[in-house]
Design an enzyme around this catalytic site. Sequence first.
Site, mmCIF file in Angstrom:
data_model
loop_
_atom_site.group_PDB
_atom_site.id
_atom_site.type_symbol
_atom_site.label_atom_id
_atom_site.label_comp_id
_atom_site.label_asym_id
_atom_site.label_seq_id
_atom_site.Cartn_x
_atom_site.Cartn_y
_atom_site.Cartn_z
ATOM 1 N N LYS A 181 -23.837 -10.496 -11.222
ATOM 2 C CA LYS A 181 -23.171 -11.272 -12.276
ATOM 3 C C LYS A 181 -23.525 -12.762 -12.142
ATOM 4 O O LYS A 181 -24.230 -13.151 -11.225
ATOM 5 C CB LYS A 181 -21.657 -11.026 -12.223
HETATM 6 C C1 LIG Z 1 -19.833 -5.452 -14.036
HETATM 7 C C2 LIG Z 1 -18.938 -5.048 -15.159
HETATM 8 C C3 LIG Z 1 -17.631 -4.587 -14.930
HETATM 9 C C4 LIG Z 1 -17.098 -4.266 -13.576
HETATM 10 O O1 LIG Z 1 -17.189 -5.307 -12.686
HETATM 11 P P1 LIG Z 1 -16.868 -5.009 -11.136
HETATM 12 O O2 LIG Z 1 -16.583 -6.370 -10.590
HETATM 13 O O3 LIG Z 1 -18.133 -4.404 -10.559
HETATM 14 O O4 LIG Z 1 -15.732 -4.085 -11.060
HETATM 15 C C5 LIG Z 1 -16.808 -4.361 -16.009
HETATM 16 N N1 LIG Z 1 -17.254 -4.533 -17.261
HETATM 17 C C6 LIG Z 1 -18.507 -4.938 -17.532
HETATM 18 C C7 LIG Z 1 -18.921 -5.129 -18.947
HETATM 19 C C8 LIG Z 1 -19.391 -5.189 -16.480
HETATM 20 O O5 LIG Z 1 -20.648 -5.570 -16.756
#
Ligand SMILES: *Cc1c(COP(=O)(O)O)cnc(C)c1O
Length: 393
Positions: free
Chosen positions: A195
């Site tokens: 991210k």
């Molecule tokens: C990465 C992601 C999540 C989940 O994030 P985590 O921190 O891995 O639980 C939820 N929604 C979207 C759209 C994502 O890209």
Amino acid sequence: MTPAFLPFAQPEIGEEEIAEVVDTLKSGWVTTGPKARRFEQDFAAFLGDKSGDDSRSETLHCVAVNSATAGLHLALEALGIGPGDEVITTTHTFTATAEVVRYLGADVKLVDIDPVTLNIDPAAVEAAITPRTRALMPVHYAGLAADMPAMLDIARRHGLKVVEDAAHALPTTCGGALVGTLGSDATVFSFYANKTITTGEGGMLVTRDAALAQRARTMRLHGMNRDAFDRFTAKVPSWYYEVVAPGFKYNLTDIAAALGIHQLKKAQAFQQRRAAIAAMYDAALADLPLVLPPGPAAGDQHAWHLYVLRLADDAGVERDRFIERLFDAGIGCSVHYIPLHLHPYWRERYALQPAMFPHSQHAYERMLSLPIYTRMSDPDVQRVAQAVRAALR
Ligand SMILES: *Cc1c(COP(=O)(O)O)cnc(C)c1O
């Protein structure tokens, strides 16, 4: 000589992050403690909360958790979503957005996307509302703000809650305001490895609702509540707590928060680099049979978590073959997302068919995500653009 493989995503961890993690390890306090608290305070300040006062109604409460999935679950739990309820979200997302609704025994209503922005279509949301609908979960796909004025308006008119999945949206603005401050019931960010900022695994639930924040704080750690003691005596002994609900184990460690404190300081600089890469791709790919990703509205900021290309109908190559060619050229890429309506669990549980989601299906069949991350050099970006050009021939 073939150049090294260019991965699809890579985090940028600096010496500051490493030093802070080492400091945490040496401090003797490795799980949730002072650094998780500081990360929460820094996050509120980043979003523009200057009050530092938890009792004010405009205060942004930030609750650090060990994933965005956990944060989304806690937000819906605190809003009282449960069996018999329906929550509307986009089919064009990661399964985490929708799975948390099922954790609570509620049902998911998937809807189609806008064919230009690939964000949830407000008209489709409005059409999917039933007497059981309780909440809406927009996703700021790729880092481009969803149509929040429309979503909040629909919610107000139908008496629905809104929880934003902002896993891609740090920092994104909508109408000039940062996502996290837009007036929904809760907004949840992700700090997963790929991210826009990372703590390895981690997330942040942001809300202006003090009661929601309090419930999420209790439920992120086993349903343990120390405030409960206050009704007996002003002074709570350090060992005392009361269990008020069967909570979860969703707290963020100080080791992870140590990373987050320094990643957050770089979030705007990271965004600028990502936006510069997106602009380089836009310029280098403009003459090709591709649909380039939409930019932000005038005056707004796109977080550019993803750079999503779509092959035009006259591209002359199938998407899967195109991705193979990029891999053969040493370029990692991915697809965001295989829509939920195509996955066996969601398809079978709700008897879903591609024809119900024509825009998501059309986009999915033609889309791929190119590498976009701060550690890419300008020559890396040009190399990807050249490989895209060559793969289209
Ligand atoms: C990465 C992601 C999540 C989940 O994030 P985590 O921190 O891995 O639980 C939820 N929604 C979207 C759209 C994502 O890209």
